[in-house]
Design a protein around this motif. Structure first.
Motif, mmCIF file in Angstrom:
data_model
loop_
_atom_site.group_PDB
_atom_site.id
_atom_site.type_symbol
_atom_site.label_atom_id
_atom_site.label_comp_id
_atom_site.label_asym_id
_atom_site.label_seq_id
_atom_site.Cartn_x
_atom_site.Cartn_y
_atom_site.Cartn_z
ATOM 1 N N ILE A 16 -4.562 -5.926 -4.690
ATOM 2 C CA ILE A 16 -3.239 -6.466 -5.018
ATOM 3 C C ILE A 16 -2.389 -6.579 -3.749
ATOM 4 O O ILE A 16 -1.664 -7.569 -3.546
ATOM 5 C CB ILE A 16 -2.536 -5.583 -6.071
ATOM 6 C CG1 ILE A 16 -3.266 -5.679 -7.416
ATOM 7 C CG2 ILE A 16 -1.071 -5.975 -6.222
ATOM 8 C CD1 ILE A 16 -2.653 -4.832 -8.514
ATOM 9 N N ALA A 17 -2.484 -5.574 -2.872
ATOM 10 C CA ALA A 17 -1.688 -5.593 -1.635
ATOM 11 C C ALA A 17 -2.037 -6.805 -0.779
ATOM 12 O O ALA A 17 -1.158 -7.499 -0.266
ATOM 13 C CB ALA A 17 -1.923 -4.301 -0.858
ATOM 14 N N LEU A 18 -3.342 -7.089 -0.629
ATOM 15 C CA LEU A 18 -3.760 -8.230 0.184
ATOM 16 C C LEU A 18 -3.323 -9.549 -0.446
ATOM 17 O O LEU A 18 -2.859 -10.473 0.244
ATOM 18 C CB LEU A 18 -5.277 -8.204 0.369
ATOM 19 C CG LEU A 18 -5.873 -9.318 1.236
ATOM 20 C CD1 LEU A 18 -5.239 -9.337 2.615
ATOM 21 C CD2 LEU A 18 -7.397 -9.161 1.334
ATOM 22 N N ALA A 19 -3.463 -9.629 -1.795
ATOM 23 C CA ALA A 19 -3.026 -10.844 -2.487
ATOM 24 C C ALA A 19 -1.534 -11.071 -2.295
ATOM 25 O O ALA A 19 -1.090 -12.195 -2.012
ATOM 26 C CB ALA A 19 -3.367 -10.750 -3.973
ATOM 27 N N LEU A 20 -0.735 -10.015 -2.426
ATOM 28 C CA LEU A 20 0.711 -10.144 -2.235
ATOM 29 C C LEU A 20 1.035 -10.550 -0.804
ATOM 30 O O LEU A 20 1.959 -11.342 -0.559
ATOM 31 C CB LEU A 20 1.409 -8.824 -2.578
ATOM 32 C CG LEU A 20 1.348 -8.384 -4.044
ATOM 33 C CD1 LEU A 20 2.064 -7.055 -4.232
ATOM 34 C CD2 LEU A 20 1.955 -9.450 -4.941
ATOM 35 N N GLY A 21 0.313 -9.997 0.164
ATOM 36 C CA GLY A 21 0.544 -10.363 1.554
ATOM 37 C C GLY A 21 0.353 -11.842 1.792
ATOM 38 O O GLY A 21 1.168 -12.501 2.445
ATOM 39 N N MET A 22 -0.732 -12.401 1.244
ATOM 40 C CA MET A 22 -1.001 -13.837 1.428
ATOM 41 C C MET A 22 0.016 -14.690 0.675
ATOM 42 O O MET A 22 0.444 -15.747 1.163
ATOM 43 C CB MET A 22 -2.425 -14.146 0.971
ATOM 44 C CG MET A 22 -3.491 -13.540 1.869
ATOM 45 S SD MET A 22 -5.182 -14.052 1.456
ATOM 46 C CE MET A 22 -5.407 -13.230 -0.115
ATOM 47 N N LEU A 78 0.833 -1.209 0.000
ATOM 48 C CA LEU A 78 0.000 0.000 0.000
ATOM 49 C C LEU A 78 0.866 1.258 0.000
ATOM 50 O O LEU A 78 0.542 2.252 -0.664
ATOM 51 C CB LEU A 78 -0.916 0.007 1.223
ATOM 52 C CG LEU A 78 -2.067 -1.013 1.211
ATOM 53 C CD1 LEU A 78 -2.794 -1.018 2.544
ATOM 54 C CD2 LEU A 78 -3.044 -0.707 0.064
ATOM 55 N N ILE A 79 1.978 1.213 0.728
ATOM 56 C CA ILE A 79 2.909 2.350 0.729
ATOM 57 C C ILE A 79 3.463 2.588 -0.670
ATOM 58 O O ILE A 79 3.722 3.728 -1.081
ATOM 59 C CB ILE A 79 4.045 2.098 1.742
ATOM 60 C CG1 ILE A 79 3.478 2.099 3.169
ATOM 61 C CG2 ILE A 79 5.147 3.139 1.616
ATOM 62 C CD1 ILE A 79 4.477 1.714 4.223
ATOM 63 N N LEU A 80 3.626 1.470 -1.432
ATOM 64 C CA LEU A 80 4.136 1.568 -2.801
ATOM 65 C C LEU A 80 3.021 1.844 -3.809
ATOM 66 O O LEU A 80 3.187 1.611 -5.007
ATOM 67 C CB LEU A 80 4.872 0.268 -3.175
ATOM 68 C CG LEU A 80 6.129 -0.040 -2.346
ATOM 69 C CD1 LEU A 80 6.707 -1.384 -2.719
ATOM 70 C CD2 LEU A 80 7.168 1.056 -2.522
ATOM 71 N N ASN A 81 1.872 2.329 -3.310
ATOM 72 C CA ASN A 81 0.749 2.773 -4.151
ATOM 73 C C ASN A 81 0.085 1.647 -4.948
ATOM 74 O O ASN A 81 -0.382 1.860 -6.060
ATOM 75 C CB ASN A 81 1.201 3.881 -5.111
ATOM 76 C CG ASN A 81 1.670 5.124 -4.368
ATOM 77 O OD1 ASN A 81 1.063 5.521 -3.372
ATOM 78 N ND2 ASN A 81 2.759 5.712 -4.852
ATOM 79 N N GLN A 82 0.026 0.460 -4.383
ATOM 80 C CA GLN A 82 -0.711 -0.628 -5.012
ATOM 81 C C GLN A 82 -2.148 -0.634 -4.495
ATOM 82 O O GLN A 82 -2.398 -0.280 -3.335
ATOM 83 C CB GLN A 82 -0.037 -1.973 -4.694
ATOM 84 C CG GLN A 82 1.332 -2.155 -5.299
ATOM 85 C CD GLN A 82 1.302 -2.198 -6.812
ATOM 86 O OE1 GLN A 82 0.332 -2.657 -7.411
ATOM 87 N NE2 GLN A 82 2.378 -1.720 -7.433
#
Length: 641
Positions: A113-119, A105-109
């Motif tokens: 997408i941020a949640l998917a990347l986290g998982m 989210l800090i990288l403006n996603q």
């Protein structure tokens, strides 16, 4: 066909050349496989587009590995580790998902997408971590157990993650017209889906409990090992296929089957049958990871890929260190737990591909993230080297350099070393009212004993001041059981010279150490394994039909023969140790001992029983003949004829 042979030859040649070299350099086999893949793929271009297809096939090695892990556990052990499985594993997935999503989210996603990347990046590499744990003997440590609990929960968490990802789609799913996965649950309502999944799990448990025994018994009676191998692979592949059909992780299904079969009489045969396939497929998987690295993308975006990989690894390591503190993992275990799980995992490739299919992000971002996953896995063996060569020695040194405990009691017996050997001696003496003062240089061991109310003191037993505080001047006896060959010998020599009135009993690791302790001045030395091996040999004779009295008699004869030749062998050992060319004499004496031992075994000393045999009732007259007649009567009629 020729192309397949050539490709197989290239993969196997790369493994044969690179892996032994990596092991010899202390880098571990995993890094050897990865380097081999890089060599035949991006560097030499000997393999190409088939790498990705082979990788999907080689991922079956992870399935086989979790089946073997399950065979080492049972339901009781699994229940005992529930706190770490749910606590450590659950918190690791949740906290890592949140931390990585926050960075995205800090990288403006977008938040999807941020949640998917986290998982996706919450997953770690089961294949690399468990393989490294087993190779380096770390699986039984507290850090290793914690790591295994997290990995097992991650494999379970893949199921809900696959269910959540379609809900995060930003565009229409990318359908593959040429391929459609088979599924038993596609289009079913939620309640029916749940029933099918529960039915599949019940089938695995029921089949493992009640159907595998007659199946493997039937196959084993054929006497054909290759058919047993086929049956074992058929079972594992069938369970993996069933789990895939109902949308579950194949690795989770085979792990469950392994747990169910952990108490089966076929467990060890299954292990020995599956192990070669597991090792080969895991090795192939690691090679494909190395071969699949896109060097053009890596070089063109090296700073970005490296930065993202290191960023993910740092975030995961910090989360794991926090969990280690919460769950009281300390010292080297804390660092092993954090560093071993800091990478992304093989499930990351699966989840990335699935995310692209569901339209969460495009192929360009997917390719970049695949590079991040591969690079983090490639860096993981380096983290194990960092742990072994830098962190572990420093943590051990700082622990051992801590100030020694204040010894506030004294006793007639001082026990130096409270490992498995010293504990038995200490328990026997204390049970008989003998007061002991226990010293050990391993702080963790002292702490464990204090937890069971067995008082002991931390300190370097070779320190003269510590021995003085423990009351060596007034002690009657010193028992030396420290796990250090040279340290034990030096301690015996020091006490014999400074305190000749103290009786010294010492534990030796082998015959050479036995002689070294004798020369240093120990009054009585026992080889650690001699009497336990002697008792097992006696039990073997009894189970082979020898009367217990006769077996005890032969054990006593062996002890007496060892004592009779001890002086000669000791003198010969001194000559060999002093660089005198008398090795041939020592070997001849040892051969002479073996010949005398065989002669003793042939004697039946029914008179003149030794003290150790006085409590035995001799076998009745004609015992051997009666035993032979009994065995003859039990043989099948056809065998008699």
């Amino acid at each position: 066909m020729t192309g397949i042979f050539l490709q197989a030859f290239v993969y196997l040649l790369a493994a044969v050349l690179a892996v032994p070299l990596a092991k010899r350099l202390g880098l571990g086999s995993v890094l050897g496989y990865l380097v081999a893949g890089v060599a035949i793929g991006p560097l030499l271009g000997l393999v190409g587009q088939e790498t990705q297809s082979i990788q999907h096939f080689a991922e079956f090695g992870v399935v086989l590995m979790l089946f073997l892990v399950g065979l080492e556990l049972d339901a009781k052990q699994l229940w005992q580790m529930r706190q770490r499985l749910l606590g450590l594993g659950g918190l690791q997935v949740l906290l890592t998902t949140g931390a990585v999503a926050g960075l995205a989210l800090i990288l403006n996603q977008p938040w999807q997408i941020a949640l998917a990347l986290g998982m996706i990046f919450a997953m770690s590499s089961t294949a690399i971590v468990l393989q490294s744990f087993n190779e380096k003997g770390l699986a039984k440590t507290e850090g290793g157990r914690g790591g295994f609990s997290v990995l097992l929960f991650q494999d379970i968490a893949v199921i809900p993650i696959l269910a959540i990802l379609p809900l995060l789609a930003l565009s229409a799913p990318q359908l593959d017209a040429g391929h459609e996965d088979m599924s038993l649950v596609a289009g079913l309502p939620a309640w029916a889906n749940a029933l099918v999944v529960l039915g599949a799990i019940a089938a695995v448990v029921f089949g493992g409990r009640f159907l595998t025994r007659p199946l493997f018994g039937y196959v084993a009676r054929s006497g054909l090992r290759e058919v047993f191998t086929a049956a074992a692979l058929m079972m594992v592949i069938g369970i993996a296929a069933l789990m895939s059909l109902v949308g579950l992780s194949p690795a989770l299904g085979t792990f469950l089957a392994g747990v169910v079969l952990a108490s089966s009489e076929f467990r060890h045969e299954l292990e020995s049958t599956i192990e070669p396939f597991k090792g080969l497929l895991l090795g192939l998987f690691f090679i494909t990871v190395g071969a699949g690295i896109d060097f053009e993308m890596l070089l063109s975006q090296f700073a970005l890929v490296l930065g993202l990989a290191l960023g993910v690894m740092v975030i995961k390591a910090l989360v794991l260190l926090l969990l280690a503190k919460i769950f009281r993992l300390s010292g080297s275990d804390k660092w092993l737990f954090a560093l071993s799980l800091a990478q992304a995992g093989e499930f990351g490739f699966v989840l990335l591909g699935y995310s692209q299919q569901q339209g969460i992000f495009g192929s360009e971002l997917g390719g970049l993230l695949s590079m991040v996953v591969a690079l983090s896995m490639f860096l993981t063996p380096g983290l194990f080297i960092l742990y072994e060569r830098i962190i572990l020695p420093r943590v051990t040194r700082s622990t051992n350099e801590r100030e020694a405990d204040t010894i506030d009691e004294q006793g007639p017996v001082i026990i130096a070393g409270i490992g498995r050997f010293g504990q038995i001696v200490n328990r026997l003496l204390r049970a008989n009212g003998v007061k002991t003062v226990v010293l050990d240089r391993e702080y963790a061991q002292v702490e464990r004993l204090r937890e069971i109310e067995m008082k002991s003191f931390f300190g370097d037993v070779s320190n003269p001041e510590l021995l003085h505080t423990a009351g060596i001047e007034s002690a009657k006896m010193l028992v030396v059981a420290i796990d250090d060959v040279e340290g034990a010998t030096a301690l015996v020599r020091h006490v014999r010279q400074q305190y000749p009135q103290v009786a010294i009993l010492a534990r030796a690791f082998d015959r050479g150490h036995f002689y070294a302790l004798t020369e240093a001045g120990a009054d009585w030395v026992v080889s650690e394994s001699f009497y336990s091996a002697l008792n097992m040999g006696g039990e073997a004779l009894i189970r082979l039909g020898m009367h217990p009295f006769a077996a005890e008699q032969r054990k006593t004869a062996m002890v007496e023969r060892e004592k009779a030749h001890a002086s000669e062998l000791y003198d010969a050992w001194l000559e060999v140790r002093d660089n005198i060319d008398r090795r041939e004499r020592y070997l001849k004496l040892f051969i002479k001992l073996e010949e005398a031992l065989k002669e003793d075994m042939g004697k039946d000393r029914m008179d003149g029983h030794s003290r150790s045999l006085s409590g035995w009732t001799p076998p009745p007259k004609g015992y051997d003949k009666a035993l032979a007649e009994q065995e003859e009567s039990m043989r099948p009629q056809g065998a008699k004829d």
